[in-house]
Design a protein around this motif. Sequence first.
Motif, PDB file in Angstrom:
ATOM      1  N   ILE A   1      -8.707  52.711  21.202  1.00  0.00           N
ATOM      2  CA  ILE A   1      -8.060  51.467  20.806  1.00  0.00           C
ATOM      3  C   ILE A   1      -7.831  51.803  19.191  1.00  0.00           C
ATOM      4  O   ILE A   1      -8.513  51.826  18.464  1.00  0.00           O
ATOM      5  CB  ILE A   1      -8.799  50.275  20.826  1.00  0.00           C
ATOM      6  N   ALA A   2      -6.379  51.466  18.931  1.00  0.00           N
ATOM      7  CA  ALA A   2      -6.297  51.707  17.536  1.00  0.00           C
ATOM      8  C   ALA A   2      -7.032  50.608  16.719  1.00  0.00           C
ATOM      9  O   ALA A   2      -7.029  49.566  16.880  1.00  0.00           O
ATOM     10  CB  ALA A   2      -4.660  51.321  17.434  1.00  0.00           C
ATOM     11  N   GLU A   3      -7.390  51.195  15.519  1.00  0.00           N
ATOM     12  CA  GLU A   3      -8.317  50.507  14.713  1.00  0.00           C
ATOM     13  C   GLU A   3      -7.427  49.156  14.131  1.00  0.00           C
ATOM     14  O   GLU A   3      -7.885  47.914  13.995  1.00  0.00           O
ATOM     15  CB  GLU A   3      -8.673  51.026  13.496  1.00  0.00           C
ATOM     16  N   ASN A   4      -6.211  49.270  14.067  1.00  0.00           N
ATOM     17  CA  ASN A   4      -5.288  48.200  13.441  1.00  0.00           C
ATOM     18  C   ASN A   4      -5.457  47.031  14.645  1.00  0.00           C
ATOM     19  O   ASN A   4      -5.020  45.914  14.203  1.00  0.00           O
ATOM     20  CB  ASN A   4      -3.854  48.523  13.042  1.00  0.00           C
ATOM     21  N   ASP A   5      -5.461  47.278  15.741  1.00  0.00           N
ATOM     22  CA  ASP A   5      -5.397  46.213  16.851  1.00  0.00           C
ATOM     23  C   ASP A   5      -6.645  45.518  16.972  1.00  0.00           C
ATOM     24  O   ASP A   5      -6.777  44.525  17.586  1.00  0.00           O
ATOM     25  CB  ASP A   5      -5.048  46.881  18.202  1.00  0.00           C
ATOM     26  N   LEU A   6      -7.712  45.938  16.303  1.00  0.00           N
ATOM     27  CA  LEU A   6      -9.125  45.468  16.478  1.00  0.00           C
ATOM     28  C   LEU A   6      -9.341  44.722  14.951  1.00  0.00           C
ATOM     29  O   LEU A   6     -10.290  43.805  14.848  1.00  0.00           O
ATOM     30  CB  LEU A   6     -10.119  46.251  16.552  1.00  0.00           C
TER      31      LEU A   6
ATOM     32  N   PHE B   1      -9.860  41.778  26.037  1.00  0.00           N
ATOM     33  CA  PHE B   1     -10.168  42.080  27.355  1.00  0.00           C
ATOM     34  C   PHE B   1      -9.810  43.410  27.897  1.00  0.00           C
ATOM     35  O   PHE B   1      -9.087  43.812  27.366  1.00  0.00           O
ATOM     36  CB  PHE B   1      -9.260  41.144  28.426  1.00  0.00           C
ATOM     37  N   PHE B   2     -10.648  43.767  28.554  1.00  0.00           N
ATOM     38  CA  PHE B   2     -10.631  45.129  29.188  1.00  0.00           C
ATOM     39  C   PHE B   2     -10.801  45.270  30.738  1.00  0.00           C
ATOM     40  O   PHE B   2     -11.134  44.257  31.343  1.00  0.00           O
ATOM     41  CB  PHE B   2     -11.655  46.208  28.746  1.00  0.00           C
TER      42      PHE B   2
ATOM     43  N   PHE C   1     -14.412  40.553  25.585  1.00  0.00           N
ATOM     44  CA  PHE C   1     -15.313  41.251  24.650  1.00  0.00           C
ATOM     45  C   PHE C   1     -14.958  40.785  23.543  1.00  0.00           C
ATOM     46  O   PHE C   1     -13.933  40.288  23.261  1.00  0.00           O
ATOM     47  CB  PHE C   1     -15.335  42.934  24.692  1.00  0.00           C
ATOM     48  N   THR C   2     -15.899  40.794  22.388  1.00  0.00           N
ATOM     49  CA  THR C   2     -15.517  40.281  21.127  1.00  0.00           C
ATOM     50  C   THR C   2     -15.601  41.696  20.245  1.00  0.00           C
ATOM     51  O   THR C   2     -16.255  42.427  20.360  1.00  0.00           O
ATOM     52  CB  THR C   2     -16.706  39.056  20.622  1.00  0.00           C
TER      53      THR C   2
ATOM     54  N   THR D   1     -18.054  47.246  16.481  1.00  0.00           N
ATOM     55  CA  THR D   1     -19.072  46.879  17.120  1.00  0.00           C
ATOM     56  C   THR D   1     -18.397  46.035  18.292  1.00  0.00           C
ATOM     57  O   THR D   1     -17.902  44.852  17.960  1.00  0.00           O
ATOM     58  CB  THR D   1     -20.235  46.100  16.758  1.00  0.00           C
ATOM     59  N   LEU D   2     -18.382  46.489  19.510  1.00  0.00           N
ATOM     60  CA  LEU D   2     -17.573  45.472  20.664  1.00  0.00           C
ATOM     61  C   LEU D   2     -18.771  45.037  21.536  1.00  0.00           C
ATOM     62  O   LEU D   2     -19.677  45.879  21.998  1.00  0.00           O
ATOM     63  CB  LEU D   2     -16.715  46.381  21.489  1.00  0.00           C
ATOM     64  N   SER D   3     -18.784  43.910  21.818  1.00  0.00           N
ATOM     65  CA  SER D   3     -19.814  43.108  22.586  1.00  0.00           C
ATOM     66  C   SER D   3     -19.144  42.413  23.960  1.00  0.00           C
ATOM     67  O   SER D   3     -18.056  41.636  23.650  1.00  0.00           O
ATOM     68  CB  SER D   3     -20.403  42.153  21.854  1.00  0.00           C
ATOM     69  N   LEU D   4     -19.617  42.746  25.032  1.00  0.00           N
ATOM     70  CA  LEU D   4     -19.150  42.197  26.217  1.00  0.00           C
ATOM     71  C   LEU D   4     -19.757  40.639  26.247  1.00  0.00           C
ATOM     72  O   LEU D   4     -20.581  40.239  25.714  1.00  0.00           O
ATOM     73  CB  LEU D   4     -19.925  42.934  27.498  1.00  0.00           C
ATOM     74  N   THR D   5     -18.686  39.707  26.925  1.00  0.00           N
ATOM     75  CA  THR D   5     -19.057  38.282  26.772  1.00  0.00           C
ATOM     76  C   THR D   5     -18.495  37.926  27.983  1.00  0.00           C
ATOM     77  O   THR D   5     -17.467  38.072  28.528  1.00  0.00           O
ATOM     78  CB  THR D   5     -18.359  37.448  25.538  1.00  0.00           C
ATOM     79  N   GLY D   6     -19.217  36.790  28.635  1.00  0.00           N
ATOM     80  CA  GLY D   6     -18.928  36.033  29.670  1.00  0.00           C
ATOM     81  C   GLY D   6     -18.930  37.061  31.066  1.00  0.00           C
ATOM     82  O   GLY D   6     -19.185  38.285  31.144  1.00  0.00           O
ATOM     83  N   PRO D   7     -18.800  36.435  32.221  1.00  0.00           N
ATOM     84  CA  PRO D   7     -18.696  37.234  33.453  1.00  0.00           C
ATOM     85  C   PRO D   7     -17.460  37.994  33.667  1.00  0.00           C
ATOM     86  O   PRO D   7     -16.639  37.854  33.108  1.00  0.00           O
ATOM     87  CB  PRO D   7     -18.924  36.009  34.587  1.00  0.00           C
ATOM     88  N   THR D   8     -17.665  39.141  34.500  1.00  0.00           N
ATOM     89  CA  THR D   8     -16.567  39.781  34.848  1.00  0.00           C
ATOM     90  C   THR D   8     -15.628  39.248  35.976  1.00  0.00           C
ATOM     91  O   THR D   8     -16.104  38.219  36.866  1.00  0.00           O
ATOM     92  CB  THR D   8     -17.012  41.068  35.805  1.00  0.00           C
TER      93      THR D   8
END
Length: 261
Positions: free
Chosen positions: A14-19, A30-31, A55-56, A66-73
Amino acid sequence: SPSIPATIGRRLQIAENDLNPTLNAGAEYFFEAQYVHPQDAANGNGNNNASYRKFTVGSFSSGTYTLSLTGPTVQQIPAIFAWKSVHPDVLIEPVDVPSDGRFHVGFRAIDIGDGLWRYEYAVHNLNSDRSGASCSIPIPAGVSVTDVGFKDINYHSNEPYDPTDWVSTLAGGTLTWASTQTFAQNPNANALRWATLYNFWFISDSAPAPANAQIGLFKPGTPTSVSATVLGPSQPPFTLGDLNFDGVVNGADLAILLGAW
């Protein structure tokens, strides 16, 4: 096969500017993951194999976020539907290529004020081997189009595919984004391949109405394209004397009148 770089090989990038939170205030992320299995597809079950999860984006340190999953799939639903979960006015249509696979076409028309509308489209190739080579939206005569945009993906790690961006053209009453090469010219040209989503957008001075979008197919076969009903700019109201429907009354209209006298 083939060999890959040890650090980023076969990984998502993922491009850093997109994050960057400063550049993307209010963004949601989302992934998507997708199973592929020949027996599953052969039995007609290939359209429910993609799932997504939110993800956040956390702090930036040591060159990474730092990317963190959140909520159910969200199971058996591709990530393009997350767009609708965030913006309920988004519409998404499945588009099937006969004897091949499925695309999803998402679209949204946004009133941005001053008589202008932003049109956004997302085309997701779920499992079409023939892939996408172009996307076309009809533009009525007399309608202004500006700020045309496109976003695809960047291949890496010795992938053979050409990452050259699609080129947009406005001609003959149609706005088209298209790959710069055909399958015959280069089988590894930039096509919209399975498990991939491309974005398209523009700004217009015309309010939305139903329109017939076309997705041109990359690999040879029949049909050469598939269609989807989306929202696009509407035909402007007729102005008395505007015989060529370009929005103004001038010498060109007079020429038409005299030619038919």
